[in-house]
Scaffold this motif. Structure first.
Motif, PDB file in Angstrom:
ATOM      1  N   LEU A 104     -19.083  23.825 -21.083  1.00 31.74           N
ATOM      2  CA  LEU A 104     -19.605  24.561 -19.934  1.00 31.74           C
ATOM      3  C   LEU A 104     -19.267  26.040 -20.036  1.00 31.74           C
ATOM      4  O   LEU A 104     -20.049  26.895 -19.603  1.00 31.74           O
ATOM      5  CB  LEU A 104     -19.034  23.978 -18.644  1.00 31.74           C
ATOM      6  N   LEU A 105     -18.115  26.359 -20.588  1.00 32.61           N
ATOM      7  CA  LEU A 105     -17.768  27.764 -20.783  1.00 32.61           C
ATOM      8  C   LEU A 105     -18.739  28.430 -21.739  1.00 32.61           C
ATOM      9  O   LEU A 105     -19.119  29.595 -21.549  1.00 32.61           O
ATOM     10  CB  LEU A 105     -16.338  27.884 -21.304  1.00 32.61           C
ATOM     11  N   ARG A 106     -19.173  27.682 -22.748  1.00 31.88           N
ATOM     12  CA  ARG A 106     -20.160  28.246 -23.685  1.00 31.88           C
ATOM     13  C   ARG A 106     -21.491  28.476 -22.994  1.00 31.88           C
ATOM     14  O   ARG A 106     -22.193  29.451 -23.266  1.00 31.88           O
ATOM     15  CB  ARG A 106     -20.326  27.324 -24.890  1.00 31.88           C
ATOM     16  N   VAL A 107     -21.854  27.577 -22.090  1.00 36.23           N
ATOM     17  CA  VAL A 107     -23.101  27.750 -21.350  1.00 36.23           C
ATOM     18  C   VAL A 107     -23.066  29.042 -20.537  1.00 36.23           C
ATOM     19  O   VAL A 107     -24.062  29.782 -20.456  1.00 36.23           O
ATOM     20  CB  VAL A 107     -23.371  26.537 -20.434  1.00 36.23           C
ATOM     21  N   LEU A 108     -21.934  29.339 -19.905  1.00 37.95           N
ATOM     22  CA  LEU A 108     -21.826  30.578 -19.133  1.00 37.95           C
ATOM     23  C   LEU A 108     -22.115  31.797 -20.004  1.00 37.95           C
ATOM     24  O   LEU A 108     -22.777  32.746 -19.568  1.00 37.95           O
ATOM     25  CB  LEU A 108     -20.426  30.700 -18.532  1.00 37.95           C
ATOM     26  N   ASP A 109     -21.614  31.784 -21.227  1.00 39.49           N
ATOM     27  CA  ASP A 109     -21.832  32.919 -22.118  1.00 39.49           C
ATOM     28  C   ASP A 109     -23.278  33.023 -22.581  1.00 39.49           C
ATOM     29  O   ASP A 109     -23.694  34.059 -23.109  1.00 39.49           O
ATOM     30  CB  ASP A 109     -20.904  32.819 -23.332  1.00 39.49           C
ATOM     31  N   LEU A 110     -24.060  31.964 -22.413  1.00 39.24           N
ATOM     32  CA  LEU A 110     -25.478  31.997 -22.779  1.00 39.24           C
ATOM     33  C   LEU A 110     -26.331  32.605 -21.670  1.00 39.24           C
ATOM     34  O   LEU A 110     -27.553  32.681 -21.809  1.00 39.24           O
ATOM     35  CB  LEU A 110     -25.974  30.580 -23.091  1.00 39.24           C
ATOM     36  N   VAL A 111     -25.704  33.008 -20.570  1.00 34.15           N
ATOM     37  CA  VAL A 111     -26.420  33.650 -19.457  1.00 34.15           C
ATOM     38  C   VAL A 111     -25.950  35.100 -19.391  1.00 34.15           C
ATOM     39  O   VAL A 111     -25.105  35.460 -18.565  1.00 34.15           O
ATOM     40  CB  VAL A 111     -26.140  32.932 -18.122  1.00 34.15           C
ATOM     41  N   PRO A 112     -26.482  35.978 -20.261  1.00 35.35           N
ATOM     42  CA  PRO A 112     -25.944  37.341 -20.332  1.00 35.35           C
ATOM     43  C   PRO A 112     -26.485  38.290 -19.273  1.00 35.35           C
ATOM     44  O   PRO A 112     -25.880  39.327 -19.003  1.00 35.35           O
ATOM     45  CB  PRO A 112     -26.382  37.792 -21.732  1.00 35.35           C
ATOM     46  N   ASP A 113     -27.638  37.972 -18.671  1.00 33.38           N
ATOM     47  CA  ASP A 113     -28.308  38.925 -17.791  1.00 33.38           C
ATOM     48  C   ASP A 113     -28.112  38.636 -16.303  1.00 33.38           C
ATOM     49  O   ASP A 113     -28.758  39.261 -15.463  1.00 33.38           O
ATOM     50  CB  ASP A 113     -29.816  38.943 -18.091  1.00 33.38           C
ATOM     51  N   ALA A 114     -27.257  37.686 -15.977  1.00 33.05           N
ATOM     52  CA  ALA A 114     -27.030  37.332 -14.568  1.00 33.05           C
ATOM     53  C   ALA A 114     -25.588  36.886 -14.390  1.00 33.05           C
ATOM     54  O   ALA A 114     -25.033  36.216 -15.269  1.00 33.05           O
ATOM     55  CB  ALA A 114     -27.986  36.215 -14.134  1.00 33.05           C
ATOM     56  N   PRO A 115     -24.964  37.235 -13.279  1.00 31.13           N
ATOM     57  CA  PRO A 115     -23.638  36.676 -12.995  1.00 31.13           C
ATOM     58  C   PRO A 115     -23.736  35.153 -12.883  1.00 31.13           C
ATOM     59  O   PRO A 115     -24.599  34.623 -12.178  1.00 31.13           O
ATOM     60  CB  PRO A 115     -23.269  37.308 -11.647  1.00 31.13           C
ATOM     61  N   ALA A 116     -22.863  34.452 -13.564  1.00 36.81           N
ATOM     62  CA  ALA A 116     -22.855  32.991 -13.548  1.00 36.81           C
ATOM     63  C   ALA A 116     -21.421  32.507 -13.391  1.00 36.81           C
ATOM     64  O   ALA A 116     -20.507  33.012 -14.043  1.00 36.81           O
ATOM     65  CB  ALA A 116     -23.471  32.430 -14.831  1.00 36.81           C
ATOM     66  N   LEU A 117     -21.234  31.523 -12.503  1.00 33.66           N
ATOM     67  CA  LEU A 117     -19.911  31.031 -12.149  1.00 33.66           C
ATOM     68  C   LEU A 117     -19.892  29.516 -12.178  1.00 33.66           C
ATOM     69  O   LEU A 117     -20.924  28.872 -12.013  1.00 33.66           O
ATOM     70  CB  LEU A 117     -19.525  31.465 -10.721  1.00 33.66           C
ATOM     71  N   ILE A 118     -18.704  28.949 -12.331  1.00 44.01           N
ATOM     72  CA  ILE A 118     -18.489  27.532 -12.093  1.00 44.01           C
ATOM     73  C   ILE A 118     -17.468  27.421 -10.972  1.00 44.01           C
ATOM     74  O   ILE A 118     -16.376  27.989 -11.050  1.00 44.01           O
ATOM     75  CB  ILE A 118     -18.000  26.803 -13.351  1.00 44.01           C
ATOM     76  N   MET A 119     -17.865  26.713  -9.890  1.00 41.86           N
ATOM     77  CA  MET A 119     -17.026  26.589  -8.698  1.00 41.86           C
ATOM     78  C   MET A 119     -16.804  25.119  -8.375  1.00 41.86           C
ATOM     79  O   MET A 119     -17.643  24.277  -8.691  1.00 41.86           O
ATOM     80  CB  MET A 119     -17.700  27.283  -7.506  1.00 41.86           C
ATOM     81  N   LEU A 126     -13.696  28.660 -11.011  1.00 42.57           N
ATOM     82  CA  LEU A 126     -12.925  28.170 -12.146  1.00 42.57           C
ATOM     83  C   LEU A 126     -13.218  28.942 -13.418  1.00 42.57           C
ATOM     84  O   LEU A 126     -12.377  29.020 -14.311  1.00 42.57           O
ATOM     85  CB  LEU A 126     -13.228  26.688 -12.372  1.00 42.57           C
ATOM     86  N   ALA A 127     -14.410  29.495 -13.513  1.00 45.40           N
ATOM     87  CA  ALA A 127     -14.791  30.246 -14.703  1.00 45.40           C
ATOM     88  C   ALA A 127     -16.012  31.087 -14.357  1.00 45.40           C
ATOM     89  O   ALA A 127     -16.743  30.787 -13.407  1.00 45.40           O
ATOM     90  CB  ALA A 127     -15.105  29.312 -15.877  1.00 45.40           C
ATOM     91  N   GLY A 128     -16.218  32.136 -15.133  1.00 40.80           N
ATOM     92  CA  GLY A 128     -17.383  32.981 -14.919  1.00 40.80           C
ATOM     93  C   GLY A 128     -17.656  33.812 -16.150  1.00 40.80           C
ATOM     94  O   GLY A 128     -16.765  34.039 -16.967  1.00 40.80           O
ATOM     95  N   ASN A 129     -18.895  34.270 -16.283  1.00 40.10           N
ATOM     96  CA  ASN A 129     -19.217  35.121 -17.423  1.00 40.10           C
ATOM     97  C   ASN A 129     -18.799  36.566 -17.144  1.00 40.10           C
ATOM     98  O   ASN A 129     -18.281  36.890 -16.065  1.00 40.10           O
ATOM     99  CB  ASN A 129     -20.698  35.004 -17.797  1.00 40.10           C
ATOM    100  N   ARG A 130     -19.031  37.429 -18.108  1.00 39.78           N
ATOM    101  CA  ARG A 130     -18.575  38.813 -17.987  1.00 39.78           C
ATOM    102  C   ARG A 130     -19.203  39.516 -16.802  1.00 39.78           C
ATOM    103  O   ARG A 130     -18.542  40.261 -16.059  1.00 39.78           O
ATOM    104  CB  ARG A 130     -18.886  39.585 -19.271  1.00 39.78           C
ATOM    105  N   LEU A 131     -20.502  39.295 -16.559  1.00 40.64           N
ATOM    106  CA  LEU A 131     -21.195  39.986 -15.475  1.00 40.64           C
ATOM    107  C   LEU A 131     -20.684  39.520 -14.109  1.00 40.64           C
ATOM    108  O   LEU A 131     -20.665  40.293 -13.147  1.00 40.64           O
ATOM    109  CB  LEU A 131     -22.705  39.756 -15.599  1.00 40.64           C
ATOM    110  N   ALA A 132     -20.252  38.279 -14.012  1.00 38.17           N
ATOM    111  CA  ALA A 132     -19.660  37.801 -12.754  1.00 38.17           C
ATOM    112  C   ALA A 132     -18.364  38.546 -12.460  1.00 38.17           C
ATOM    113  O   ALA A 132     -18.102  38.948 -11.320  1.00 38.17           O
ATOM    114  CB  ALA A 132     -19.407  36.301 -12.826  1.00 38.17           C
ATOM    115  N   GLY A 133     -17.545  38.758 -13.474  1.00 35.69           N
ATOM    116  CA  GLY A 133     -16.318  39.517 -13.285  1.00 35.69           C
ATOM    117  C   GLY A 133     -16.586  40.946 -12.859  1.00 35.69           C
ATOM    118  O   GLY A 133     -15.876  41.506 -12.020  1.00 35.69           O
ATOM    119  N   LEU A 134     -17.639  41.546 -13.420  1.00 42.49           N
ATOM    120  CA  LEU A 134     -17.994  42.909 -13.043  1.00 42.49           C
ATOM    121  C   LEU A 134     -18.542  42.971 -11.623  1.00 42.49           C
ATOM    122  O   LEU A 134     -18.309  43.944 -10.894  1.00 42.49           O
ATOM    123  CB  LEU A 134     -19.031  43.465 -14.028  1.00 42.49           C
ATOM    124  N   LEU A 135     -19.274  41.944 -11.205  1.00 39.02           N
ATOM    125  CA  LEU A 135     -19.810  41.923  -9.850  1.00 39.02           C
ATOM    126  C   LEU A 135     -18.680  41.886  -8.825  1.00 39.02           C
ATOM    127  O   LEU A 135     -18.692  42.645  -7.837  1.00 39.02           O
ATOM    128  CB  LEU A 135     -20.725  40.707  -9.664  1.00 39.02           C
TER     129      LEU A 135
END
Length: 284
Positions: A104-119, A126-135
């Motif tokens: 699932l962490l790998r899936v988050l990294d496959l979404v580069p153009d939108a904030p993506a989280l696992i809650m 519990l986890a998020g991609n880079r854009l989620a952290g920036l948001l």
């Protein structure tokens, strides 16, 4: 059965007697339906319905619950919540305790153009991609969006529709409490929010339930301004209680440009992807 009793009382008070076919006049002082009116319309005895509202009747039948849902004009989400509350003593769901799978962490990294989280059901991120952290402007592991919304005053301005967000969050936590009545961490979170926020206490007393799976979500980011995004919630199919949340923008819109700008501003401050050590301490 206190949760069931409270839910019945709040929903009874919201039913318009005229819509239920009950004549009213200026002398009526009761908000909504009376207990005996609900009992009559549902086909149960007044004594039995009173015991339900007092938490003294256990295990109402599906037929009784169906009748109550009809009389109280419950929507599908509320009806499901009613049945879960009624069945708590018969079948108590254990809170999920699974870690975020590496896949699932790998899936988050496959979404580069939108904030993506696992809650999880407690709204722990519990986890998020880079854009989620920036948001959110902070490390993702350790963030709980309910605390962020109600208790962190400095962060309230991030939510352009703060009042609507509070309704959604309280409704979600009500549903989660119905699913997992024995989850002590969830109960502790609800207690913490009630102690720290007047608005949370008021909304919790209404016993509203909400299951929002998609819709508009607007943020006012301090660096890129207003971001009007579309939220999609994807329930993960392993009964973990987790959801993947993706916040996207339509290409060519100001929100799309804002996300691109945000991604560019964060290029030199990339947050490392969550390691196994980071995610292991946050269980769903």
């Amino acid at each position: 059965m206190d949760d069931l009793a409270s839910f019945l009382r709040t929903r009874r008070s919201r039913v318009d007697p005229a819509a239920a076919g009950i004549p009213t006049d200026s002398r009526r002082r009761v908000a909504g339906l009376r207990r005996e009116e609900v009992a009559h319309l549902s086909g149960v005895s007044v004594d039995y319905y009173v015991r339900l509202e007092q938490g003294r009747a256990t295990q109402p039948s599906d037929q009784v619950l169906d009748a109550l849902a009809r009389v109280l004009r419950l929507d599908d989400t509320e009806r499901g919540h009613l049945f879960r509350l009624a069945c708590q003593r018969r079948r108590r769901a254990k809170a999920p305790g699974r870690r975020v799978r590496p896949e699932l962490l790998r899936v988050l990294d496959l979404v580069p153009d939108a904030p993506a989280l696992i809650m999880n059901h407690r709204l722990d991120v519990l986890a998020g991609n880079r854009l989620a952290g920036l948001l959110f402007g902070r490390p993702i592991p350790g963030l709980n969006t309910a605390r962020h919304l109600f208790l962190e005053e400095d962060e309230r301005g991030l939510y352009a529709d703060w009042e609507q967000c509070t309704l959604d969050v309280v409704g979600h936590l009500r549903l989660a409490a119905g699913h997992y009545p024995d989850d002590r961490r969830l109960a502790a979170l609800i207690g913490e929010l009630a102690m720290g926020s007047d608005r949370f206490r008021r909304l919790w007393a209404r016993a509203d339930v909400r299951a929002r799976t998609h819709g508009r979500k607007a943020y006012r980011h301090p660096l890129v301004g207003l971001l009007e995004l579309h939220q999609e919630n994807f329930a993960l199919p392993d009964e973990s209680g987790m959801e993947m949340v993706v916040l996207s923008a339509t290409p060519g819109t100001p929100a799309w440009d804002g996300l691109r700008l945000l991604a560019g501003l964060g290029t030199e401050e990339r947050q490392p992807a969550p390691s196994d050590g980071q995610t292991a301490e946050y269980r769903a």
